[in-house]
Design a protein around this motif. Sequence first.
Motif, PDB file in Angstrom:
ATOM      1  N   VAL A  39       0.869  -1.176   0.000  1.00 56.81           N
ATOM      2  CA  VAL A  39       0.000   0.000   0.000  1.00 56.81           C
ATOM      3  C   VAL A  39       0.905   1.225   0.000  1.00 56.81           C
ATOM      4  O   VAL A  39       1.784   1.364   0.857  1.00 56.81           O
ATOM      5  CB  VAL A  39      -0.918   0.011   1.234  1.00 56.81           C
ATOM      6  CG1 VAL A  39      -1.742   1.302   1.290  1.00 56.81           C
ATOM      7  CG2 VAL A  39      -1.832  -1.209   1.231  1.00 56.81           C
ATOM      8  N   THR A  42       0.923   6.806  -3.266  1.00 57.69           N
ATOM      9  CA  THR A  42       0.355   7.128  -4.572  1.00 57.69           C
ATOM     10  C   THR A  42      -1.059   6.579  -4.721  1.00 57.69           C
ATOM     11  O   THR A  42      -1.899   7.185  -5.390  1.00 57.69           O
ATOM     12  CB  THR A  42       1.266   6.595  -5.689  1.00 57.69           C
ATOM     13  OG1 THR A  42       2.577   7.139  -5.514  1.00 57.69           O
ATOM     14  CG2 THR A  42       0.758   6.987  -7.064  1.00 57.69           C
ATOM     15  N   ASP A  43      -1.348   5.434  -4.106  1.00 60.10           N
ATOM     16  CA  ASP A  43      -2.726   4.928  -4.114  1.00 60.10           C
ATOM     17  C   ASP A  43      -3.667   5.920  -3.445  1.00 60.10           C
ATOM     18  O   ASP A  43      -4.795   6.133  -3.908  1.00 60.10           O
ATOM     19  CB  ASP A  43      -2.809   3.583  -3.382  1.00 60.10           C
ATOM     20  CG  ASP A  43      -1.969   2.503  -4.032  1.00 60.10           C
ATOM     21  OD1 ASP A  43      -2.130   2.290  -5.247  1.00 60.10           O
ATOM     22  OD2 ASP A  43      -1.155   1.879  -3.328  1.00 60.10           O
ATOM     23  N   ARG A  47      -6.880   7.928  -4.853  1.00 60.44           N
ATOM     24  CA  ARG A  47      -8.140   7.857  -4.112  1.00 60.44           C
ATOM     25  C   ARG A  47      -8.743   9.248  -3.929  1.00 60.44           C
ATOM     26  O   ARG A  47      -9.954   9.451  -4.094  1.00 60.44           O
ATOM     27  CB  ARG A  47      -7.897   7.211  -2.740  1.00 60.44           C
ATOM     28  CG  ARG A  47      -9.111   7.213  -1.816  1.00 60.44           C
ATOM     29  CD  ARG A  47      -8.722   7.023  -0.362  1.00 60.44           C
ATOM     30  NE  ARG A  47      -7.895   8.123   0.114  1.00 60.44           N
ATOM     31  CZ  ARG A  47      -7.300   8.159   1.311  1.00 60.44           C
ATOM     32  NH1 ARG A  47      -7.407   7.119   2.140  1.00 60.44           N
ATOM     33  NH2 ARG A  47      -6.574   9.204   1.665  1.00 60.44           N
ATOM     34  N   LEU A  59      -6.955  -0.010  -7.851  1.00 54.95           N
ATOM     35  CA  LEU A  59      -5.612   0.548  -7.714  1.00 54.95           C
ATOM     36  C   LEU A  59      -4.652  -0.559  -7.277  1.00 54.95           C
ATOM     37  O   LEU A  59      -4.892  -1.724  -7.514  1.00 54.95           O
ATOM     38  CB  LEU A  59      -5.641   1.724  -6.745  1.00 54.95           C
ATOM     39  CG  LEU A  59      -6.639   2.830  -7.095  1.00 54.95           C
ATOM     40  CD1 LEU A  59      -6.597   3.946  -6.064  1.00 54.95           C
ATOM     41  CD2 LEU A  59      -6.370   3.377  -8.492  1.00 54.95           C
ATOM     42  N   GLY A  60      -3.542  -0.190  -6.659  1.00 56.64           N
ATOM     43  CA  GLY A  60      -2.522  -1.157  -6.281  1.00 56.64           C
ATOM     44  C   GLY A  60      -1.435  -1.225  -7.334  1.00 56.64           C
ATOM     45  O   GLY A  60      -1.720  -1.482  -8.507  1.00 56.64           O
ATOM     46  N   HIS A  61      -0.190  -0.970  -6.919  1.00 61.74           N
ATOM     47  CA  HIS A  61       0.890  -0.934  -7.919  1.00 61.74           C
ATOM     48  C   HIS A  61       2.220  -1.427  -7.359  1.00 61.74           C
ATOM     49  O   HIS A  61       3.277  -1.090  -7.887  1.00 61.74           O
ATOM     50  CB  HIS A  61       1.040   0.486  -8.473  1.00 61.74           C
ATOM     51  CG  HIS A  61       1.432   1.505  -7.447  1.00 61.74           C
ATOM     52  ND1 HIS A  61       0.568   1.962  -6.481  1.00 61.74           N
ATOM     53  CD2 HIS A  61       2.611   2.134  -7.225  1.00 61.74           C
ATOM     54  CE1 HIS A  61       1.183   2.844  -5.720  1.00 61.74           C
ATOM     55  NE2 HIS A  61       2.437   2.959  -6.146  1.00 61.74           N
ATOM     56  N   PHE A 135      -3.880   0.306 -13.569  1.00 59.91           N
ATOM     57  CA  PHE A 135      -3.120   1.219 -12.730  1.00 59.91           C
ATOM     58  C   PHE A 135      -1.677   0.734 -12.639  1.00 59.91           C
ATOM     59  O   PHE A 135      -1.403  -0.376 -12.203  1.00 59.91           O
ATOM     60  CB  PHE A 135      -3.759   1.314 -11.344  1.00 59.91           C
ATOM     61  CG  PHE A 135      -3.202   2.403 -10.479  1.00 59.91           C
ATOM     62  CD1 PHE A 135      -3.261   3.717 -10.893  1.00 59.91           C
ATOM     63  CD2 PHE A 135      -2.635   2.115  -9.251  1.00 59.91           C
ATOM     64  CE1 PHE A 135      -2.759   4.743 -10.104  1.00 59.91           C
ATOM     65  CE2 PHE A 135      -2.132   3.124  -8.445  1.00 59.91           C
ATOM     66  CZ  PHE A 135      -2.192   4.442  -8.871  1.00 59.91           C
ATOM     67  N   SER A 139      -2.832  -2.879 -11.503  1.00 58.59           N
ATOM     68  CA  SER A 139      -4.024  -2.889 -10.629  1.00 58.59           C
ATOM     69  C   SER A 139      -4.001  -4.114  -9.717  1.00 58.59           C
ATOM     70  O   SER A 139      -4.833  -5.014  -9.792  1.00 58.59           O
ATOM     71  CB  SER A 139      -5.304  -2.864 -11.465  1.00 58.59           C
ATOM     72  OG  SER A 139      -5.498  -1.605 -12.055  1.00 58.59           O
ATOM     73  N   PHE A 141      -4.467  -4.499  -6.415  1.00 54.74           N
ATOM     74  CA  PHE A 141      -5.372  -4.692  -5.285  1.00 54.74           C
ATOM     75  C   PHE A 141      -6.452  -5.684  -5.710  1.00 54.74           C
ATOM     76  O   PHE A 141      -7.648  -5.366  -5.754  1.00 54.74           O
ATOM     77  CB  PHE A 141      -6.017  -3.373  -4.860  1.00 54.74           C
ATOM     78  CG  PHE A 141      -5.112  -2.451  -4.072  1.00 54.74           C
ATOM     79  CD1 PHE A 141      -3.911  -2.880  -3.539  1.00 54.74           C
ATOM     80  CD2 PHE A 141      -5.492  -1.125  -3.856  1.00 54.74           C
ATOM     81  CE1 PHE A 141      -3.091  -2.020  -2.811  1.00 54.74           C
ATOM     82  CE2 PHE A 141      -4.689  -0.271  -3.127  1.00 54.74           C
ATOM     83  CZ  PHE A 141      -3.481  -0.712  -2.607  1.00 54.74           C
TER      84      PHE A 141
END
Length: 369
Positions: A39, A42-43, A47, A59-61, A135, A139, A141
Amino acid sequence: MEIQAAVMHEEGGSFEIEEATLEEPQSDEVLIRVVGTGVCHTDMIVRDQMYPTPLPAVLGHEGSGVVEEVGSNVTSVEPGDHVVMSFDYDGTCPSCRDSHPAFCAEFFEHNFGGARPKDGTSPISQDGEEISGRFFGQSSFATYSIATERNVVPVEDDVPLELLGPLGCGIQTGAGGVINSLDPQTGSSIAIFGAGSVGLSAVMAADIKGCTEIISVDLIENRLEKARELGATDTLNPDKVDDVVEAMQERTGGVDYALETTGVPAVAEQATESLTQRGTLGVIGAPGLGTEASYDVNNLILNGRSITGIVEGDSDPQQFIPDLVELYRQEKFPFDELVTYYDFEEIEQAVEDSESGETIKPVLRISEP
């Protein structure tokens, strides 16, 4: 295929774990079963729509996982491989051709656009409607992710896979900001503003590079304590001094290098003023689009100081992530000390603990390695 994904539906909302549909990989894509994902700040920026990735979005990267399926043109990985997912890039622009993909001419489209740049489609949908699902080209997440061959990095299977996701962004950003961008000389001095996962990764990297003065600056005492454990020779809490710049100059006479990781313009200004003549500031922290900072041209810049912007530690993930894994293996880069694990269902708690400073680097455990 049906997956579970943490969906962000509205600006400032919460991450809701819901069912979604994930397409089969296209010819240059890779299907990943996600094992863990970090986490990152940037997430939270997305948001809150400080960066305008269209919502709803997954999201999630900072994902890591196991390759399940590859597209027909993919040759660098195969099913069963352990991989880290990093940022995406076009691979053809001048920066990419010059081995600086973090400065890709189409970086924004590939990482914040929410769709495949080549055709504008997303691999993720809900109720038959596409949602943002590319993302940072991953992505992550989610229980499964579609990435590209460009942004998956094979790693050996003798290191805990769930640990490695943050190497894809935050950890490589801090470490690379020192090792790749600033490249400080042995015996030099450096001040690192911010002691989150990026700043503490920079502290470890400065120690690896042989800096003899490493000053960590942060408002949270437990993070400063961790900085000392990881190689900082001194710490500075701005709440405990009258003037940060004056305190820095008194302690060091001005540092050779500074790294700004907070994204706060006033801190970037302090970091510039903390430099010695001919010193260099690297700016990593990402504020909202359009944010400005000001500098005294005559007394600062014309005295030989320079300011350089840094994205993703100016890293080539295919080369740098394996290097960081090897440094970890040799116990020279103990980034596991930054990590706290959460179950996927605890994503909101992980976000809260990250934003409060309770946790340095939350990592969501999504499946077994």
